[in-house]
Design a protein around this motif. Structure first.
Motif, PDB file in Angstrom:
ATOM      1  N   LYS A 137       0.835  -1.205   0.000  1.00 18.37           N
ATOM      2  CA  LYS A 137       0.000   0.000   0.000  1.00 18.37           C
ATOM      3  C   LYS A 137       0.868   1.252   0.000  1.00 18.37           C
ATOM      4  CE  LYS A 137      -3.660   0.156   2.678  1.00 18.37           C
ATOM      5  NZ  LYS A 137      -4.536  -0.023   3.874  1.00 18.37           N
ATOM      6  N   LEU A 138       1.981   1.212   0.730  1.00 19.67           N
ATOM      7  CA  LEU A 138       2.899   2.352   0.708  1.00 19.67           C
ATOM      8  C   LEU A 138       3.482   2.553  -0.685  1.00 19.67           C
ATOM      9  CD1 LEU A 138       4.917   1.955   4.047  1.00 19.67           C
ATOM     10  CD2 LEU A 138       3.020   3.506   3.589  1.00 19.67           C
ATOM     11  N   LEU A 139       3.933   1.464  -1.292  1.00 19.62           N
ATOM     12  CA  LEU A 139       4.536   1.564  -2.629  1.00 19.62           C
ATOM     13  C   LEU A 139       3.511   2.027  -3.661  1.00 19.62           C
ATOM     14  CD1 LEU A 139       6.676  -1.707  -2.605  1.00 19.62           C
ATOM     15  CD2 LEU A 139       7.519   0.634  -2.380  1.00 19.62           C
ATOM     16  N   ALA A 140       2.281   1.533  -3.528  1.00 16.62           N
ATOM     17  CA  ALA A 140       1.235   1.872  -4.496  1.00 16.62           C
ATOM     18  C   ALA A 140       0.742   3.302  -4.341  1.00 16.62           C
ATOM     19  CB  ALA A 140       0.067   0.898  -4.368  1.00 16.62           C
ATOM     20  N   ARG A 157      -1.980   8.662   2.434  1.00 17.93           N
ATOM     21  CA  ARG A 157      -2.371   8.056   1.154  1.00 17.93           C
ATOM     22  C   ARG A 157      -2.547   6.546   1.275  1.00 17.93           C
ATOM     23  NH1 ARG A 157      -1.096  10.693  -3.696  1.00 17.93           N
ATOM     24  NH2 ARG A 157      -1.803   8.753  -4.654  1.00 17.93           N
ATOM     25  N   ALA A 158      -1.685   5.907   2.064  1.00 20.20           N
ATOM     26  CA  ALA A 158      -1.750   4.454   2.212  1.00 20.20           C
ATOM     27  C   ALA A 158      -2.721   4.016   3.303  1.00 20.20           C
ATOM     28  CB  ALA A 158      -0.360   3.904   2.512  1.00 20.20           C
ATOM     29  N   ASP A 159      -3.209   4.984   4.078  1.00 20.18           N
ATOM     30  CA  ASP A 159      -4.099   4.684   5.193  1.00 20.18           C
ATOM     31  C   ASP A 159      -3.418   3.742   6.191  1.00 20.18           C
ATOM     32  OD1 ASP A 159      -6.386   4.841   6.733  1.00 20.18           O
ATOM     33  OD2 ASP A 159      -7.381   3.174   5.710  1.00 20.18           O
ATOM     34  N   VAL A 160      -2.169   4.065   6.501  1.00 21.26           N
ATOM     35  CA  VAL A 160      -1.363   3.299   7.449  1.00 21.26           C
ATOM     36  C   VAL A 160      -0.922   4.267   8.548  1.00 21.26           C
ATOM     37  CG1 VAL A 160       0.817   2.055   7.780  1.00 21.26           C
ATOM     38  CG2 VAL A 160      -0.548   1.663   5.720  1.00 21.26           C
ATOM     39  N   PRO A 161      -1.046   3.892   9.826  1.00 21.82           N
ATOM     40  CA  PRO A 161      -0.612   4.786  10.905  1.00 21.82           C
ATOM     41  C   PRO A 161       0.814   5.268  10.695  1.00 21.82           C
ATOM     42  CG  PRO A 161      -1.786   2.891  11.791  1.00 21.82           C
ATOM     43  CD  PRO A 161      -1.604   2.630  10.326  1.00 21.82           C
ATOM     44  N   LYS A 162       1.064   6.501  11.098  1.00 21.51           N
ATOM     45  CA  LYS A 162       2.353   7.132  10.814  1.00 21.51           C
ATOM     46  C   LYS A 162       3.529   6.347  11.391  1.00 21.51           C
ATOM     47  CE  LYS A 162       4.389  11.771  10.748  1.00 21.51           C
ATOM     48  NZ  LYS A 162       4.179  13.185  11.143  1.00 21.51           N
ATOM     49  N   ILE A 211       7.886   0.600   8.306  1.00 22.96           N
ATOM     50  CA  ILE A 211       7.879  -0.169   7.058  1.00 22.96           C
ATOM     51  C   ILE A 211       8.689   0.542   5.986  1.00 22.96           C
ATOM     52  CG2 ILE A 211       6.409  -1.098   5.232  1.00 22.96           C
ATOM     53  CD1 ILE A 211       4.180  -1.329   7.363  1.00 22.96           C
ATOM     54  N   ALA A 212       8.573   1.872   5.926  1.00 28.28           N
ATOM     55  CA  ALA A 212       9.319   2.632   4.917  1.00 28.28           C
ATOM     56  C   ALA A 212      10.820   2.488   5.133  1.00 28.28           C
ATOM     57  CB  ALA A 212       8.917   4.106   4.971  1.00 28.28           C
ATOM     58  N   ARG A 213      11.262   2.479   6.371  1.00 26.91           N
ATOM     59  CA  ARG A 213      12.684   2.282   6.649  1.00 26.91           C
ATOM     60  C   ARG A 213      13.151   0.915   6.183  1.00 26.91           C
ATOM     61  NH1 ARG A 213      12.901   4.814  12.823  1.00 26.91           N
ATOM     62  NH2 ARG A 213      13.391   6.976  12.202  1.00 26.91           N
ATOM     63  N   LYS A 214      12.321  -0.110   6.407  1.00 27.49           N
ATOM     64  CA  LYS A 214      12.681  -1.453   5.961  1.00 27.49           C
ATOM     65  C   LYS A 214      12.721  -1.518   4.432  1.00 27.49           C
ATOM     66  CE  LYS A 214      13.344  -4.405   8.235  1.00 27.49           C
ATOM     67  NZ  LYS A 214      14.620  -4.976   8.761  1.00 27.49           N
ATOM     68  N   LEU A 215      11.777  -0.844   3.771  1.00 29.24           N
ATOM     69  CA  LEU A 215      11.777  -0.802   2.307  1.00 29.24           C
ATOM     70  C   LEU A 215      13.013  -0.074   1.790  1.00 29.24           C
ATOM     71  CD1 LEU A 215       7.987  -0.059   1.645  1.00 29.24           C
ATOM     72  CD2 LEU A 215       9.204  -2.176   1.103  1.00 29.24           C
ATOM     73  N   CYS A 216      13.459   0.937   2.515  1.00 29.87           N
ATOM     74  CA  CYS A 216      14.697   1.628   2.143  1.00 29.87           C
ATOM     75  C   CYS A 216      15.894   0.684   2.281  1.00 29.87           C
ATOM     76  CB  CYS A 216      14.905   2.859   3.021  1.00 29.87           C
ATOM     77  SG  CYS A 216      13.835   4.261   2.635  1.00 29.87           S
ATOM     78  N   ASP A 217      15.896  -0.157   3.317  1.00 34.27           N
ATOM     79  CA  ASP A 217      16.981  -1.128   3.490  1.00 34.27           C
ATOM     80  C   ASP A 217      17.057  -2.078   2.305  1.00 34.27           C
ATOM     81  OD1 ASP A 217      17.604  -0.019   5.930  1.00 34.27           O
ATOM     82  OD2 ASP A 217      16.486  -1.504   7.102  1.00 34.27           O
ATOM     83  N   GLY A 251      14.106  14.175   3.970  1.00 36.06           N
ATOM     84  CA  GLY A 251      13.299  13.248   4.745  1.00 36.06           C
ATOM     85  C   GLY A 251      12.158  12.649   3.947  1.00 36.06           C
ATOM     86  N   GLU A 252      11.951  13.134   2.733  1.00 33.94           N
ATOM     87  CA  GLU A 252      10.881  12.612   1.878  1.00 33.94           C
ATOM     88  C   GLU A 252      11.321  11.302   1.226  1.00 33.94           C
ATOM     89  OE1 GLU A 252       8.635  16.525   0.220  1.00 33.94           O
ATOM     90  OE2 GLU A 252      10.747  16.318  -0.304  1.00 33.94           O
ATOM     91  N   PHE A 253      10.323  10.561   0.733  1.00 36.30           N
ATOM     92  CA  PHE A 253      10.584   9.246   0.143  1.00 36.30           C
ATOM     93  C   PHE A 253      10.306   9.249  -1.358  1.00 36.30           C
ATOM     94  CE2 PHE A 253       9.669   8.443   4.597  1.00 36.30           C
ATOM     95  CZ  PHE A 253      10.650   7.515   4.950  1.00 36.30           C
TER      96      PHE A 253
END
Length: 244
Positions: A11-14, A31-36, A42-48, A58-60
């Motif tokens: 959902k984050l990627l989409a 946008r992803a409807d996921v708690p901050k 999850i975003a940090r893990k996706l960055c890894d 700080g933006e993705f």
């Protein structure tokens, strides 16, 4: 039980799109409807993994690892490798947009697009999704799809955007029958500017339709009848190239 992590990751990627290529954590979470807090973890893990990259602000943004993985998709890169030389010939001959798309669920996905600098506006970008109705490649893919799938699409809301124009189901059925009979689709759209798409089917080694190719050009400068032989010839050449 909470939503699986893999679902939240996708959902984050989409959440990214052509108008949202760079997003703050707050926007990504919204946008992803996921708690901050979860979105950040999850975003940090996706960055890894390289699926996302974090800018100094700080933006993705989407990471290159996704491009590497997408390049291995047989319906993307493999098809594109065979089709691209023929698409380039058609692109040089017409000096317009040449599109290649495959079906994914109830939509089409654009796997390649060649565009001349002075060609008209188009709505779709590589990797973007295209409706199966009201577009040249989409109507081609729908015309050769199984009957049950066609009925599923036709029973839904047939609304063109950005025109917000509702299509008549009977007229769409008639168009699909004509495409199957003639082996070519000619679709005209008034927005973002009057454009005409001439599209044809691409068949795989088992004679099943796997993609559609089109030339999209300004309606005022397009002779759709004259484009038909060129589009048909290129589609057949790609089909032969995909055969063993």
């Amino acid at each position: 039980m909470g939503e699986p992590v893999i679902d939240r990751a996708f959902k984050l990627l989409a959440s990214f799109g052509p108008d949202d290529r760079v997003m703050s954590l707050a926007k990504l979470s919204r946008r992803a409807d996921v708690p901050k807090s979860s979105a950040l973890r999850i975003a940090r893990k996706l960055c890894d993994f390289g699926a996302l990259e974090r800018l100094e602000t700080g933006e993705f943004v989407i990471g290159l690892r996704l491009l590497e993985l997408a390049a291995m998709a047989p319906r993307g890169h493999g098809l594109r490798a065979v089709a691209l030389p023929y698409m380039e010939d058609l692109h040089h001959a017409t000096r317009q947009h040449v599109l290649l798309a495959v079906r994914s669920g109830n939509e089409a996905v654009l796997v390649e697009r060649l565009s001349a600098r002075n060609a008209g506006s188009v709505l779709y970008y590589v990797g973007g999704r295209i409706p199966l109705y009201g577009t040249g490649v989409g109507m081609c893919l729908l015309a050769y799809a199984p009957t049950a799938f066609q009925e599923e699409v036709l029973s839904g809301e047939l609304v063109l955007r950005p025109e917000h124009r509702r299509l008549d189901q009977g007229q769409v059925r008639a168009q699909l029958a004509t495409i199957r009979k003639e082996g070519i689709a000619i679709i005209r759209r008034p927005r973002p500017e009057p454009m005409t798409s001439v599209a044809g089917p691409v068949f795989g080694p088992h004679k099943d339709m796997i993609a559609a190719l089109s030339v999209v050009a300004p309606t005022a400068a397009t002779d759709a009848v004259a484009l038909r032989p060129a589009v048909t010839a290129v589609c057949r050449a790609i089909s032969r190239g995909l055969s063993p």
